[in-house]
Every structure is written in C-alpha cells, then in structure tokens.
Design an enzyme around this catalytic site. Structure first.
Site, short mmCIF file in Angstrom:
data_model
loop_
_atom_site.label_atom_id
_atom_site.label_comp_id
_atom_site.label_asym_id
_atom_site.label_seq_id
_atom_site.Cartn_x
_atom_site.Cartn_y
_atom_site.Cartn_z
N ASN A 24 -3.45 9.20 -11.81
CA ASN A 24 -4.03 10.37 -11.15
C ASN A 24 -3.45 10.45 -9.75
OD1 ASN A 24 -5.83 11.06 -13.31
ND2 ASN A 24 -7.12 9.34 -12.70
N HIS A 66 -3.77 3.46 -14.67
CA HIS A 66 -4.81 3.04 -15.60
C HIS A 66 -4.12 2.71 -16.92
CE1 HIS A 66 -8.29 4.86 -13.32
NE2 HIS A 66 -7.30 5.58 -12.82
N GLY A 72 -7.98 14.26 -9.32
CA GLY A 72 -9.22 13.50 -9.21
C GLY A 72 -9.02 12.06 -8.76
N HIS A 104 0.82 -1.21 0.00
CA HIS A 104 0.00 0.00 0.00
C HIS A 104 0.86 1.27 0.00
CE1 HIS A 104 -3.61 2.43 0.80
NE2 HIS A 104 -2.75 3.21 1.43
N HIS A 122 -2.08 3.51 -8.36
CA HIS A 122 -2.42 2.62 -9.48
C HIS A 122 -2.22 3.37 -10.79
CE1 HIS A 122 -6.04 4.78 -8.18
NE2 HIS A 122 -6.38 4.83 -9.45
#
Ligand code: AMP
Ligand code: ZN
Length: 116
Positions: free
Chosen positions: A89, A104, A95, A46, A102
C-alpha cells in the site's frame, strides 16, 4: 526516524514475532493478521513508501535486497507450496497506515477476489 514503529522493530527496541532477519531486511508477523499467514517484510533503513524508495539508486538497492530475501521468507512462512499474495500500500489513497515501506505477505488460504 525516532518515532517510527517499524524502525523500532528493526532495531529490536519493541517486540515483534520475527520470522526472518538479515543485515538489511526484517520480516515479522502482522499484529492484526488478515489471513492464516500474514507477514510484513521491511527494509531496516527507513523509506516512507515505495514511491520514495524507488526514486534513487540507494533505495533501489535496498529494494533489491528485500526482494532477494523474499524466497527465504516465503519458505520459512510455509507458503512455498500453494502460493501467496504480496501487497504494498503506497500512500494515502492506498490506505497506507505505517509510513515505513513494507510488503504484506499473505497466504495460507484461498485469498478470494482480486482487484487486478
Ligand atoms: P499498511 O496499512 O499497509 O500501512 O499496513 C500496516 C500494517 O502494520 C497493518 O496491517 C498493521 O496491522 C501492522 N502493524 C502496525 N503496528 C504493528 C506492530 N507493532 N507489529 C506488527 N504489525 C503492526
Ligand atoms: Zn522507519
């Protein structure tokens, strides 16, 4: 992080459509895809965001492992031929909604206008 949804996905505690997994990285379909292919690439450890992750050697090593997984994730996602966009992001103004870092990975179509 007990209440982190991506930690739970990484541990297999909640379901996801995984396309790739190794000891340090998991990649799975986004719940709300914005393109024909929309995969999230996530370190199992994490880190709240990319800025926090890259501020120390341990996080940089985790990011390196994530990047090393990228070619295989691209391949199994069918994106090797025509390309893709990789987006992070980071934080409020960008946002970011899930506070576990992570990428995308999106593709499978012409992706349209670029910001940069
Ligand atoms: P971001 O807004 O950059 O933080 O991206 C978070 C992404 O996580 C969004 O695209 C959501 O659709 C996606 N998402 C949230 N919960 C899940 C879940 N349980 N499984 C897969 N994707 C999810
Ligand atoms: Zn987490």
């Amino acid at each position: 992080m007990d209440d982190c949804i991506f930690c739970k996905i990484a541990k297999g505690e909640i379901p996801s459509r995984k396309v790739y997994e190794d000891g340090h990285v998991v990649a799975f379909w986004d719940l709300a895809p914005v393109a024909p292919v929309h995969i999230l690439i996530v370190p199992k450890a994490h880190y709240p965001n990319l800025y926090e992750m890259t501020g120390h050697p341990e996080g940089l090593a985790a990011l390196d492992r994530l990047h090393r997984a990228l070619p295989e994730v691209v391949r199994v996602s069918g994106l090797s031929d025509k390309g893709f966009r990789l987006i992070n992001n980071c934080g409020e103004n960008a946002g970011q909604t899930v506070m576990h870092v992570h990428y995308h990975l999106i593709g499978g179509m012409e992706l349209g206008p670029r910001i940069i």
